[in-house]
Design an enzyme around this catalytic site. Sequence first.
Site, short mmCIF file in Angstrom:
data_model
loop_
_atom_site.label_atom_id
_atom_site.label_comp_id
_atom_site.label_asym_id
_atom_site.label_seq_id
_atom_site.Cartn_x
_atom_site.Cartn_y
_atom_site.Cartn_z
N GLY A 166 -5.98 8.55 -18.64
CA GLY A 166 -7.23 8.13 -19.27
C GLY A 166 -8.42 8.46 -18.39
O GLY A 166 -8.48 9.51 -17.75
N ALA A 167 -9.40 7.56 -18.34
CA ALA A 167 -10.63 7.79 -17.58
C ALA A 167 -10.35 8.07 -16.11
O ALA A 167 -11.05 8.87 -15.46
CB ALA A 167 -11.57 6.59 -17.72
N ALA A 168 -9.31 7.45 -15.55
CA ALA A 168 -8.97 7.67 -14.14
C ALA A 168 -8.62 9.13 -13.86
O ALA A 168 -8.80 9.61 -12.74
CB ALA A 168 -7.81 6.77 -13.73
N LYS A 199 0.82 -1.21 0.00
CA LYS A 199 0.00 0.00 0.00
C LYS A 199 0.86 1.26 0.00
O LYS A 199 1.87 1.34 0.69
CB LYS A 199 -0.90 -0.02 1.24
CG LYS A 199 -1.95 1.06 1.26
CD LYS A 199 -3.04 0.78 2.29
CE LYS A 199 -2.60 1.16 3.67
NZ LYS A 199 -3.70 1.23 4.62
N THR A 224 -7.34 0.36 -11.58
CA THR A 224 -6.61 0.45 -12.85
C THR A 224 -5.30 -0.31 -12.67
O THR A 224 -5.04 -0.89 -11.61
CB THR A 224 -6.39 1.91 -13.29
OG1 THR A 224 -5.93 1.92 -14.65
CG2 THR A 224 -5.42 2.65 -12.40
N TYR A 225 -4.46 -0.29 -13.69
CA TYR A 225 -3.19 -1.01 -13.62
C TYR A 225 -2.03 -0.01 -13.57
O TYR A 225 -2.15 1.14 -13.96
CB TYR A 225 -3.04 -1.96 -14.82
CG TYR A 225 -3.06 -1.28 -16.15
CD1 TYR A 225 -1.88 -0.91 -16.79
CD2 TYR A 225 -4.26 -0.98 -16.78
CE1 TYR A 225 -1.89 -0.27 -18.01
CE2 TYR A 225 -4.29 -0.35 -18.01
CZ TYR A 225 -3.10 0.01 -18.63
OH TYR A 225 -3.12 0.64 -19.83
N SER A 284 -4.46 3.83 -17.06
CA SER A 284 -3.52 3.37 -16.04
C SER A 284 -3.17 4.46 -15.04
O SER A 284 -3.68 5.57 -15.07
CB SER A 284 -2.23 2.83 -16.68
OG SER A 284 -1.50 3.89 -17.27
#
Length: 155
Positions: free
Chosen positions: A72-74, A8, A56-57, A24
Site C-alpha cells: 500500500g502507501a508504505a 528489532k 504500519t502493521y 501493511s
Amino acid sequence: MRKIVGGKLHGIRVTEANLEYHGSITLDPDHCEAAGILPLEFVEIWNKNSGARLSTYVILGQRGSHCCILNGAAARTCQPGDELIICSSIYVEGEQIADLSPAVLTFDSANNVVERLRYSVRQDEAGRYHFAILDESGSRLPIPLASRASPKRAS
C-alpha cells in the site's frame, strides 16, 4: 508508562514493494517470532537508504521466505534492496525496564539472520541505569560511543 523497544529487525532488506495491496508490511514469521513481533502489531520502520520513517502493521508471509514486503502507501517509501530497521514497541512502568531483554536480529543482504542480540538494562544500588548489548552467549558487546578526543583546530 514508558514506550520501550520490544524487538528489532536491523538491516533487513526490502524484497518487494506492492503498491496495490491494501497496506501493511509482510514479514517472514520466523524473523517475527525470533524478535518477538506479533502479527497485526504496529511497528516503526526506518529506511537506512532514504531516511524515510513510517508506521504500519505486520502481516505474516510465507515461513522461511525471508520476505520483507512493503504494501500500500508504505510501498512508496521503500524500494527493493533498501535496508530497513523495523522496531516494535511495548509500554511498561519505568521500574520494569530491568525485567526486559528485547531481541535484536541483524541481517545479511539475503535476509539471513547474522546475529541474535539482546538489549539489557540493569539498575545499580544507587539507582543508576546500566545498558548492555549481549550476544547469543550472553557476552557484552562494545557500545558505540562518541569520541572523547577534542576536535582539531584549523591553524
